[in-house]
Structure formats: C-alpha cells, structure tokens
Write an enzyme that holds these catalytic residues in place. Structure first.
Site, PDB file in Angstrom:
ATOM      1  N   GLU A 113       0.829  -1.205   0.000  1.00  0.00           N
ATOM      2  CA  GLU A 113       0.000   0.000   0.000  1.00  0.00           C
ATOM      3  C   GLU A 113       0.862   1.254   0.000  1.00  0.00           C
ATOM      4  O   GLU A 113       1.907   1.319   0.648  1.00  0.00           O
ATOM      5  CB  GLU A 113      -0.918   0.021   1.225  1.00  0.00           C
ATOM      6  N   GLU A 180      -8.412   1.815  -5.127  1.00  0.00           N
ATOM      7  CA  GLU A 180      -9.533   1.502  -4.242  1.00  0.00           C
ATOM      8  C   GLU A 180     -10.307   2.751  -3.855  1.00  0.00           C
ATOM      9  O   GLU A 180      -9.729   3.731  -3.364  1.00  0.00           O
ATOM     10  CB  GLU A 180      -9.038   0.793  -2.975  1.00  0.00           C
TER      11      GLU A 180
END
Length: 263
Positions: A113, A180
């Site tokens: 991430e 996302e």
C-alpha cells in the site's frame, strides 16, 4: 493466469482482468475451478476471517498461514499476497524478510500500500526479483490517518497527487496497481496514463480489471454493503437454510437414515 506477465498481456490485448480476494483452502479450490483470473490473499482476512475491525491486526504469521492454505487450494493460479501493516516500514531488511516469508509460503507477488518513500523499498524488492503490485486511493492500513473509509482523490489536487504517485509506482517497477474507492473519472485517467494494468475496487469501469472479496460477492456478509459491491449469491441465507434443515432432520430423527448408517 499463472504469472504477473499474464496481467501485462491482458492489458496489451485489452482483455479485462477478474481478481478475487480469498483466504482459505476450500474457497481457493472453488476459485481454481472457476474462470477467475487471479487471487489476492488480502490483509482484509483480519476482518473477514478473524473478526477484527480493521486490517491492522493482520500480521506476517497470519498472512503466511492463509497464503499457504490458498496456494494448496489453487496451485496453478496467480497468487498475490498483501504485505501486512508496517511490514515494509521497519527498514529494508525487515521488508525483504517479510517478502521472503510470503513468497516461500506460496505467493508469486506481493501488494504494498501507498507510495511516498515506500517507492524506494518497492524498487529494491522489484530489483530483487519479486513482482510488486501497488495500491493507491483508499489504503486500509492508513485508515486512522485517512479518518475512515472515505472516497479518495475527489479534489483536483488530491486527484493529481494520485496520478503522480501512480506514475512513480510504475517507474519503480510495479507490474500492476490497485485503485480503491476513487472517483471513476480519476481511475480512468490513471489507467490511461499508465502502461501497467489497474485493478479497481470501488473505482468504476475504467480500470483494466476488478477485484472483490469472495465472501462479499457471495453474499456471506449481509451486514456489509458498500456502494461498490455487487452480490452474486444470497450465500448467508442459503447456508443458514441448509443448517436449519440439518437441525430439523436431526431433531426429527430423520438423520442419519438406515442408508446413512453402518451395519
């Protein structure tokens, strides 16, 4: 799909990519028998499988356990594993050690991430021969910093930053990028900007592919209904109904029958 190279080939041919997140041997066997392209063993397993409120509780031992189970269930499917909370922020050696364990557990690639100074770590991991998938937009490991599960990149400046970070991740060697919970137009812009595939979740139809959690698309968590989710089965009620029928048969003396008993 059997390797990260297959995702690149899909991007070049314009073929949409289907990915699901799953966490266990039984589920992986079903996915392996389906047309789904690839599997993500996500740190969301801390929530879905272990009942925690965030992904932060997923540690390396937990991730490796589930990666190994999924690999046994889907031995021939491309499998990407999440680097868990802070695993890539404890120094380069700790990051490489974490990658080493995930790959030996059965992963063929890792997902990390964020960008920022993490790009240097990603560059080193890629140079070490490990495919890395990036992840921008809503990054659940940073949920306390983000202030909740909110759409990211809505403002012009925030959107520009995501585009720039996406370019940096591609330059660092990422073979693909998860986007996302970002606006559809931003996800489409990032996809047009990059040469690598983009995998969307709550990012609209303009990405190279899509990912959903298997338990969510099967309707196994009826209390979890984010805006982006489409369910393909009423799994919770179907399974509950089967359990209730079993309970009824046991209490009525109908199970086991003579045919289901040994003599």
């Amino acid at each position: 799909m059997k390797s990260a190279l297959d995702l690149a080939a899909a991007r070049r041919s314009g073929t949409p990519i289907s990915m699901v997140t799953c966490y266990d041997y039984c589920s992986a066997r079903i996915v392996a028998a389906s047309a789904i392209d690839c599997i993500l063993v996500g740190d969301s397993l801390a929530m879905v499988m272990h009942g925690h409120k965030t992904t932060i509780n997923a540690d390396l031992d937990m991730m490796c356990l589930h990666v190994a189970a999924v690999r046994r269930g889907a031995p021939d499917r491309l499998l990407i594993a999440d680097m868990p909370f802070l695993a890539h922020r404890k120094g380069l050696k700790a990051a490489v050690d974490a990658v080493d364990r995930l790959m030996k557990a059965g992963a063929q690639a890792v997902k990390i991430e964020g960008a920022g100074d993490t790009v240097q770590t990603i560059r080193h991991i890629v140079a070490s021969g490990v495919p890395v998938m990036g992840h921008l937009g809503l990054t659940p490991q940073s949920i306390h910093q983000l202030g909740g599960y909110r759409v990211q990149g809505r403002g012009q400046e925030d959107g520009r930053e995501i585009v720039q970070e996406a370019r940096r991740l591609q330059e660092a060697g990422c073979f693909a990028l998860v986007l996302e919970v970002v606006p559809s137009n931003l996800a489409a812009e990032v996809t047009r900007t990059l040469e690598i595939p983009t995998i969307g979740i709550g990012a609209g139809p303009g990405t190279t592919g899509q990912v959903l959690v298997l338990n969510d698309l099967l309707g196994l968590q009826p209390d979890f209904q984010p805006h982006f989710l489409r369910t393909y089965l009423d799994g919770f009620d179907l399974i509950r109904g089967a359990l209730d029928r079993y309970d009824h048969d046991v209490k009525a003396g109908d199970f086991p029958s003579p045919e289901e008993s040994y003599t």
